[in-house]
Design a protein around this motif. Structure first.
Motif, PDB file in Angstrom:
ATOM      1  N   TRP A  62      22.532 -89.166  28.121  1.00 37.62           N
ATOM      2  CA  TRP A  62      21.423 -90.115  28.130  1.00 37.62           C
ATOM      3  C   TRP A  62      21.428 -90.901  29.443  1.00 37.62           C
ATOM      4  N   GLY A  63      22.592 -91.361  29.829  1.00 34.49           N
ATOM      5  CA  GLY A  63      22.710 -92.126  31.071  1.00 34.49           C
ATOM      6  C   GLY A  63      22.376 -91.296  32.298  1.00 34.49           C
ATOM      7  N   GLU A  64      22.863 -90.070  32.336  1.00 31.82           N
ATOM      8  CA  GLU A  64      22.573 -89.188  33.482  1.00 31.82           C
ATOM      9  C   GLU A  64      21.083 -88.904  33.594  1.00 31.82           C
ATOM     10  N   ARG A  65      20.456 -88.578  32.464  1.00 30.36           N
ATOM     11  CA  ARG A  65      19.031 -88.256  32.465  1.00 30.36           C
ATOM     12  C   ARG A  65      18.201 -89.455  32.893  1.00 30.36           C
ATOM     13  N   ASN A  66      18.491 -90.602  32.333  1.00 26.75           N
ATOM     14  CA  ASN A  66      17.700 -91.777  32.653  1.00 26.75           C
ATOM     15  C   ASN A  66      17.988 -92.334  34.043  1.00 26.75           C
ATOM     16  N   ALA A  67      19.166 -92.063  34.571  1.00 26.72           N
ATOM     17  CA  ALA A  67      19.459 -92.473  35.947  1.00 26.72           C
ATOM     18  C   ALA A  67      18.545 -91.747  36.930  1.00 26.72           C
ATOM     19  N   VAL A  68      18.241 -90.496  36.639  1.00 26.71           N
ATOM     20  CA  VAL A  68      17.317 -89.733  37.493  1.00 26.71           C
ATOM     21  C   VAL A  68      15.953 -90.410  37.489  1.00 26.71           C
ATOM     22  N   TYR A  69      15.477 -90.760  36.306  1.00 22.25           N
ATOM     23  CA  TYR A  69      14.168 -91.415  36.196  1.00 22.25           C
ATOM     24  C   TYR A  69      14.181 -92.816  36.806  1.00 22.25           C
ATOM     25  N   ALA A  70      15.254 -93.546  36.625  1.00 25.44           N
ATOM     26  CA  ALA A  70      15.347 -94.887  37.211  1.00 25.44           C
ATOM     27  C   ALA A  70      15.284 -94.817  38.732  1.00 25.44           C
ATOM     28  N   GLU A  71      16.011 -93.883  39.303  1.00 21.23           N
ATOM     29  CA  GLU A  71      16.035 -93.710  40.751  1.00 21.23           C
ATOM     30  C   GLU A  71      14.646 -93.373  41.292  1.00 21.23           C
ATOM     31  N   ALA A  72      13.857 -92.666  40.482  1.00 18.37           N
ATOM     32  CA  ALA A  72      12.513 -92.241  40.906  1.00 18.37           C
ATOM     33  C   ALA A  72      11.441 -93.303  40.626  1.00 18.37           C
ATOM     34  N   GLY A  73      11.816 -94.411  39.985  1.00 17.92           N
ATOM     35  CA  GLY A  73      10.871 -95.500  39.790  1.00 17.92           C
ATOM     36  C   GLY A  73      10.199 -95.599  38.436  1.00 17.92           C
ATOM     37  N   TYR A  74      10.774 -94.976  37.413  1.00 19.43           N
ATOM     38  CA  TYR A  74      10.174 -95.051  36.077  1.00 19.43           C
ATOM     39  C   TYR A  74      10.351 -96.439  35.484  1.00 19.43           C
ATOM     40  N   CYS A  75       9.315 -96.926  34.802  1.00 21.79           N
ATOM     41  CA  CYS A  75       9.353 -98.212  34.103  1.00 21.79           C
ATOM     42  C   CYS A  75       9.759 -97.965  32.650  1.00 21.79           C
ATOM     43  N   PHE A  76      10.964 -98.330  32.316  1.00 18.52           N
ATOM     44  CA  PHE A  76      11.480 -98.073  30.972  1.00 18.52           C
ATOM     45  C   PHE A  76      10.805 -98.975  29.951  1.00 18.52           C
ATOM     46  N   LYS A  77      10.713 -98.472  28.727  1.00 20.43           N
ATOM     47  CA  LYS A  77      10.047 -99.200  27.653  1.00 20.43           C
ATOM     48  C   LYS A  77      11.006 -99.702  26.584  1.00 20.43           C
ATOM     49  N   THR A  78      12.130 -99.005  26.386  1.00 15.32           N
ATOM     50  CA  THR A  78      13.069 -99.425  25.342  1.00 15.32           C
ATOM     51  C   THR A  78      14.027-100.482  25.887  1.00 15.32           C
ATOM     52  N   GLN A  79      14.443-101.356  25.004  1.00 14.96           N
ATOM     53  CA  GLN A  79      15.376-102.408  25.411  1.00 14.96           C
ATOM     54  C   GLN A  79      16.698-101.814  25.889  1.00 14.96           C
ATOM     55  N   ARG A  80      17.115-100.737  25.248  1.00 14.43           N
ATOM     56  CA  ARG A  80      18.365-100.073  25.643  1.00 14.43           C
ATOM     57  C   ARG A  80      18.302 -99.632  27.103  1.00 14.43           C
ATOM     58  N   ALA A  81      17.217 -98.958  27.477  1.00 11.64           N
ATOM     59  CA  ALA A  81      17.086 -98.456  28.844  1.00 11.64           C
ATOM     60  C   ALA A  81      16.860 -99.593  29.841  1.00 11.64           C
ATOM     61  N   ILE A  82      16.081-100.580  29.441  1.00 13.12           N
ATOM     62  CA  ILE A  82      15.853-101.722  30.337  1.00 13.12           C
ATOM     63  C   ILE A  82      17.162-102.452  30.588  1.00 13.12           C
ATOM     64  N   SER A  83      17.965-102.605  29.549  1.00 12.69           N
ATOM     65  CA  SER A  83      19.269-103.263  29.714  1.00 12.69           C
ATOM     66  C   SER A  83      20.187-102.468  30.627  1.00 12.69           C
ATOM     67  N   ALA A  84      20.123-101.148  30.515  1.00 10.62           N
ATOM     68  CA  ALA A  84      21.013-100.292  31.305  1.00 10.62           C
ATOM     69  C   ALA A  84      20.541-100.139  32.752  1.00 10.62           C
ATOM     70  N   PHE A  85      19.233-100.009  32.959  1.00  8.77           N
ATOM     71  CA  PHE A  85      18.717 -99.674  34.289  1.00  8.77           C
ATOM     72  C   PHE A  85      17.801-100.726  34.890  1.00  8.77           C
ATOM     73  N   GLY A  86      17.229-101.577  34.066  1.00  8.43           N
ATOM     74  CA  GLY A  86      16.287-102.575  34.550  1.00  8.43           C
ATOM     75  C   GLY A  86      14.951-101.954  34.919  1.00  8.43           C
ATOM     76  N   ASN A  87      14.012-102.807  35.261  1.00  5.56           N
ATOM     77  CA  ASN A  87      12.693-102.358  35.667  1.00  5.56           C
ATOM     78  C   ASN A  87      12.246-103.045  36.957  1.00  5.56           C
ATOM     79  N   VAL A  88      13.182-103.573  37.703  1.00  2.58           N
ATOM     80  CA  VAL A  88      12.845-104.346  38.896  1.00  2.58           C
ATOM     81  C   VAL A  88      12.043-103.526  39.901  1.00  2.58           C
ATOM     82  N   ASN A  89      12.441-102.328  40.179  1.00  3.31           N
ATOM     83  CA  ASN A  89      11.755-101.500  41.179  1.00  3.31           C
ATOM     84  C   ASN A  89      10.932-100.379  40.568  1.00  3.31           C
ATOM     85  N   CYS A  90      10.506-100.564  39.329  1.00  2.19           N
ATOM     86  CA  CYS A  90       9.747 -99.495  38.688  1.00  2.19           C
ATOM     87  C   CYS A  90       8.308 -99.461  39.212  1.00  2.19           C
TER      88      CYS A  90
END
Length: 87
Positions: free
Chosen positions: A27-55
Protein backbone atom coordinates in the motif's frame (compact mmCIF):
# COMPACT_ATOMS: atom_id res chain seq x y z
CA UNK A 1 31.27 -13.66 27.39
CA UNK A 2 28.58 -11.06 28.15
CA UNK A 3 29.65 -8.95 25.15
CA UNK A 4 29.31 -11.99 22.90
CA UNK A 5 25.73 -12.55 24.08
CA UNK A 6 24.81 -8.92 23.43
CA UNK A 7 26.41 -9.09 19.98
CA UNK A 8 24.50 -12.27 19.14
CA UNK A 9 21.21 -10.72 20.20
CA UNK A 10 21.93 -7.66 18.06
CA UNK A 11 22.32 -9.90 15.01
CA UNK A 12 18.93 -11.57 15.39
CA UNK A 13 16.27 -10.48 12.88
CA UNK A 14 13.53 -8.16 14.08
CA UNK A 15 10.47 -9.82 15.53
CA UNK A 16 7.77 -10.38 12.90
CA UNK A 17 5.24 -8.46 15.01
CA UNK A 18 7.39 -5.34 14.62
CA UNK A 19 7.63 -5.60 10.84
CA UNK A 20 4.96 -4.07 8.60
CA UNK A 21 2.66 -6.54 6.91
CA UNK A 22 3.17 -7.18 3.19
CA UNK A 23 -0.14 -5.43 2.54
CA UNK A 24 0.96 -2.32 4.43
CA UNK A 25 4.26 -2.23 2.58
CA UNK A 26 2.60 -2.67 -0.81
CA UNK A 27 0.00 0.00 0.00
CA UNK A 28 2.79 2.39 0.93
CA UNK A 29 4.83 1.64 -2.19
CA UNK A 30 1.84 2.08 -4.50
CA UNK A 31 0.68 5.30 -2.93
CA UNK A 32 4.20 6.72 -2.78
CA UNK A 33 4.25 6.58 -6.58
CA UNK A 34 1.00 8.55 -6.73
CA UNK A 35 2.12 11.01 -4.06
CA UNK A 36 5.34 11.72 -5.94
CA UNK A 37 3.29 12.39 -9.10
CA UNK A 38 0.99 14.88 -7.34
CA UNK A 39 -2.16 12.92 -6.52
CA UNK A 40 -4.54 14.50 -3.99
CA UNK A 41 -5.43 11.77 -1.53
CA UNK A 42 -8.97 11.48 -0.21
CA UNK A 43 -8.70 9.02 2.69
CA UNK A 44 -7.47 10.11 6.09
CA UNK A 45 -5.05 7.19 6.13
CA UNK A 46 -3.34 8.32 2.92
CA UNK A 47 -3.44 12.00 3.84
CA UNK A 48 -1.82 11.19 7.18
CA UNK A 49 0.87 9.11 5.48
CA UNK A 50 1.63 11.31 2.46
CA UNK A 51 -0.13 14.64 2.93
CA UNK A 52 -1.66 16.74 0.20
CA UNK A 53 0.59 19.79 0.32
CA UNK A 54 1.89 19.47 -3.25
CA UNK A 55 -1.04 17.66 -4.78
CA UNK A 56 -2.33 18.73 -8.18
CA UNK A 57 -4.60 15.91 -9.40
CA UNK A 58 -7.89 14.97 -7.75
CA UNK A 59 -8.71 12.22 -10.21
CA UNK A 60 -6.25 9.32 -10.16
CA UNK A 61 -6.78 8.85 -13.91
CA UNK A 62 -5.30 12.32 -14.48
CA UNK A 63 -2.05 11.61 -12.63
CA UNK A 64 0.77 11.72 -15.21
CA UNK A 65 2.74 8.55 -14.56
CA UNK A 66 5.65 7.44 -16.69
CA UNK A 67 5.45 4.05 -18.37
CA UNK A 68 7.87 2.78 -15.74
CA UNK A 69 5.71 4.07 -12.87
CA UNK A 70 2.54 2.63 -14.45
CA UNK A 71 4.27 -0.75 -14.75
CA UNK A 72 5.42 -0.52 -11.13
CA UNK A 73 1.91 0.32 -9.91
CA UNK A 74 0.51 -2.55 -12.01
CA UNK A 75 2.92 -5.02 -10.45
CA UNK A 76 2.15 -3.74 -6.95
CA UNK A 77 -1.61 -4.09 -7.58
CA UNK A 78 -1.10 -7.66 -8.80
CA UNK A 79 1.01 -8.45 -5.72
CA UNK A 80 -1.65 -6.92 -3.47
CA UNK A 81 -4.23 -9.17 -5.12
CA UNK A 82 -2.03 -12.25 -4.68
CA UNK A 83 -1.68 -11.39 -1.00
CA UNK A 84 -5.40 -10.74 -0.54
CA UNK A 85 -4.73 -7.08 0.24
CA UNK A 86 -7.14 -5.41 -2.14
CA UNK A 87 -10.78 -4.91 -1.23
Amino acid sequence: MRAAVVLCLALLPAAPALAASPCEELWGERNAVYAEAGYCFKTQRAISAFGNVNCRFSDIRDVPLSARDRAKVGEIVREESRNGCRE
